[in-house]
Design an enzyme around this catalytic site. Sequence first.
Site, short mmCIF file in Angstrom:
data_model
loop_
_atom_site.label_atom_id
_atom_site.label_comp_id
_atom_site.label_asym_id
_atom_site.label_seq_id
_atom_site.Cartn_x
_atom_site.Cartn_y
_atom_site.Cartn_z
N GLY A 246 106.43 76.51 63.83
CA GLY A 246 106.06 77.55 62.86
C GLY A 246 106.34 77.20 61.42
O GLY A 246 106.17 78.04 60.54
N GLU A 288 109.72 72.32 67.73
CA GLU A 288 108.39 71.83 68.10
C GLU A 288 107.37 72.15 67.02
O GLU A 288 106.52 73.02 67.21
CB GLU A 288 107.98 72.39 69.48
CG GLU A 288 108.32 73.83 69.67
CD GLU A 288 108.22 74.33 71.11
OE1 GLU A 288 108.38 73.52 72.05
OE2 GLU A 288 108.01 75.54 71.27
N PRO A 289 107.43 71.43 65.89
CA PRO A 289 106.44 71.63 64.83
C PRO A 289 105.08 71.05 65.21
O PRO A 289 105.01 69.99 65.84
CB PRO A 289 107.02 70.85 63.65
CG PRO A 289 107.90 69.82 64.26
CD PRO A 289 108.41 70.39 65.56
N ARG A 291 101.72 72.20 63.08
CA ARG A 291 101.04 72.20 61.78
C ARG A 291 101.75 71.31 60.74
O ARG A 291 101.10 70.56 60.01
CB ARG A 291 101.01 73.65 61.27
CG ARG A 291 100.33 73.85 59.96
CD ARG A 291 100.59 75.28 59.45
NE ARG A 291 100.63 76.26 60.49
CZ ARG A 291 99.59 77.00 60.89
NH1 ARG A 291 98.43 76.87 60.28
NH2 ARG A 291 99.73 77.87 61.86
N ARG A 328 89.50 78.50 60.88
CA ARG A 328 90.64 79.24 60.32
C ARG A 328 90.24 80.25 59.24
O ARG A 328 90.76 81.38 59.25
CB ARG A 328 91.72 78.28 59.83
CG ARG A 328 92.26 77.38 60.96
CD ARG A 328 93.52 76.62 60.60
NE ARG A 328 94.67 77.50 60.51
CZ ARG A 328 95.18 77.96 59.41
NH1 ARG A 328 94.65 77.63 58.25
NH2 ARG A 328 96.21 78.78 59.44
N CYS A 359 75.00 80.32 61.72
CA CYS A 359 74.23 81.54 61.64
C CYS A 359 75.17 82.73 61.77
O CYS A 359 75.24 83.37 62.82
CB CYS A 359 73.21 81.52 62.76
SG CYS A 359 71.83 82.52 62.38
N TYR A 388 94.92 72.47 63.60
CA TYR A 388 94.06 73.52 64.13
C TYR A 388 92.64 73.48 63.53
O TYR A 388 91.97 74.50 63.45
CB TYR A 388 94.70 74.90 63.93
CG TYR A 388 96.10 74.96 64.50
CD1 TYR A 388 96.32 74.99 65.86
CD2 TYR A 388 97.22 74.96 63.65
CE1 TYR A 388 97.60 75.03 66.39
CE2 TYR A 388 98.51 74.98 64.17
CZ TYR A 388 98.69 75.01 65.53
OH TYR A 388 99.97 75.05 66.04
N1 LLP Z 1 105.62 76.16 69.86
C1 LLP Z 1 104.97 77.19 70.42
C2 LLP Z 1 105.50 77.80 71.63
C3 LLP Z 1 103.80 77.67 69.83
O1 LLP Z 1 103.18 78.71 70.37
C4 LLP Z 1 103.30 77.04 68.66
C5 LLP Z 1 102.06 77.50 68.05
C6 LLP Z 1 103.99 75.95 68.13
C7 LLP Z 1 105.15 75.54 68.75
C8 LLP Z 1 103.53 75.21 66.91
O2 LLP Z 1 103.43 76.03 65.81
P1 LLP Z 1 103.20 75.37 64.37
O3 LLP Z 1 104.41 74.53 64.04
O4 LLP Z 1 101.98 74.54 64.45
O5 LLP Z 1 103.03 76.53 63.46
N2 LLP Z 1 95.61 78.43 65.50
C9 LLP Z 1 96.62 78.96 64.60
C10 LLP Z 1 98.00 78.59 65.01
C11 LLP Z 1 98.35 79.03 66.40
C12 LLP Z 1 99.74 78.59 66.75
C13 LLP Z 1 100.03 78.83 68.17
N3 LLP Z 1 101.31 78.40 68.56
C14 LLP Z 1 96.32 78.50 63.17
O6 LLP Z 1 95.33 77.81 62.98
O7 LLP Z 1 97.03 78.86 62.25
#
Ligand code: LLP
Length: 439
Positions: A246, A288-289, A291, A328, A359, A388
């Site tokens: 996150g 667990e990053p 993004r 997005r 479209c 993403y």
């Molecule tokens: N761990 C778990 C359990 C998760 O559900 C997620 C993301 C992550 C790690 C990684 O999160 P990050 O570090 O990437 O923020 N499609 C959306 C994002 C959905 C994220 C879902 N889970 C977007 O484009 O913003």
Amino acid sequence: MLEKPSVNQQGHLEIGGVDAVWLSKTYGTPLYIYDVRKIREKAAAFQAAFADLPVRYQVAYASKAFSTIAMIQLVDELGLALDVVSGGELYTALRAGFPAERIHFHGNNKSLEELRYAVRENIGAIVVDNFYELELLKTVSREIGKPVNILLRLTPGVGADTHAYISTGQDDSKFGFYLSTGDARKAYRAALTDDRFHLVGLHFHIGSQLFTPDAHVLAVQRLYKELEQWKSEFGWLPNVLNVGGGFGIAYTDGDEPTEPRRFIRPIVEAVLAECRARSLEVPEIWIEPGRAIVGEAGTTLYTIGSRKTTSGQKTFIAVDGGMTDNLRPALYQSKYEAIIANRADQTARERVTIAGKCCESGDILIEDIDLPEARPGDILAVFCTGAYGYAMANNYNRLPRPAVVFVEDGEARLVVERETFEDLIRHDLPLRDPARSRS
Ligand code: LLP
């Protein structure tokens, strides 16, 4: 703040030492480019964030952000662990040669087949989301004749300051065992008292694109109130606390995310403080990053085509991709910055809106951006599309998905081929031989 783009002597945008205009000519557009050096730097920054903290840790890359064979191999090279969220992501990882024991498997509705596949391949752990999954895993454990390594995903009841669609830690989330209803405690007891499970740890994930560690810290505090009771009731706490991902990134100049070191430290300190106050053993901390590892490394190149101005003086510039390669903006109203890559040295002359070619009126990539006067054939570079983007790409309007190129030290390497029209109909089955006329 966004990093300043690098511009070469021809006035072209350069990525990883490679001319973006050359890339667009060589591989076509739309095209995803990844600056591999940036991925390396981000991975190293998350590892370094733990370096002077007195805890054992694991950094896993959340492969949902961008999963391809080449990316997974890079993740392996960088020494990260891996988070997968479906049989398909697991298959990709294993086909890339990623060590199974460094993989953990998320998901709120894993099928029996997916669980069987993961356990038979001896992956590190399954992150169990619900009671149904615990039942399925009992079956799998019986089949293979040994206990299954699991973490329990807990929902701490903490809201996140982000888009509702990417917020997951609140009480009404679809993910995890709720602390608030007592499900978490029940799941803990079930996991501990059944020798078909080996309980490795606990997990939570608050949400995505967060700019401060506040919600993580709050979740740690909430969780430890509960864990203190579990410790006295069950006499044991597991070794691992996975605090999810996150970590936010800068999509636009106005975004001010917290760098890994300053994000991680308060979370770890919160765990240390909670453990000290309750005389509990300090767990290994996993993150667990997704993004934050790949987002800023990605740029999408498009070719500009049509242009029109409305009676209200709004000018649309259309590109050869859109919500098919970057969902997005349509899904979360996400903002992006862009430049004209073949005239990257010119100053902005007009305010335009970048439209995709789908479209769908909502297929707008960037609303109101200042650019030099855009002409057909110009190359538009949209920044920070590495997370993403390809991962959520789709074939709406039967647009083929773009190619992906890795660049580093002046070298380019194709890592995903562009889809062809033939790929689009690969799984279609005809009603009749198309060569035969109907009459
Ligand atoms: N761990 C778990 C359990 C998760 O559900 C997620 C993301 C992550 C790690 C990684 O999160 P990050 O570090 O990437 O923020 N499609 C959306 C994002 C959905 C994220 C879902 N889970 C977007 O484009 O913003």
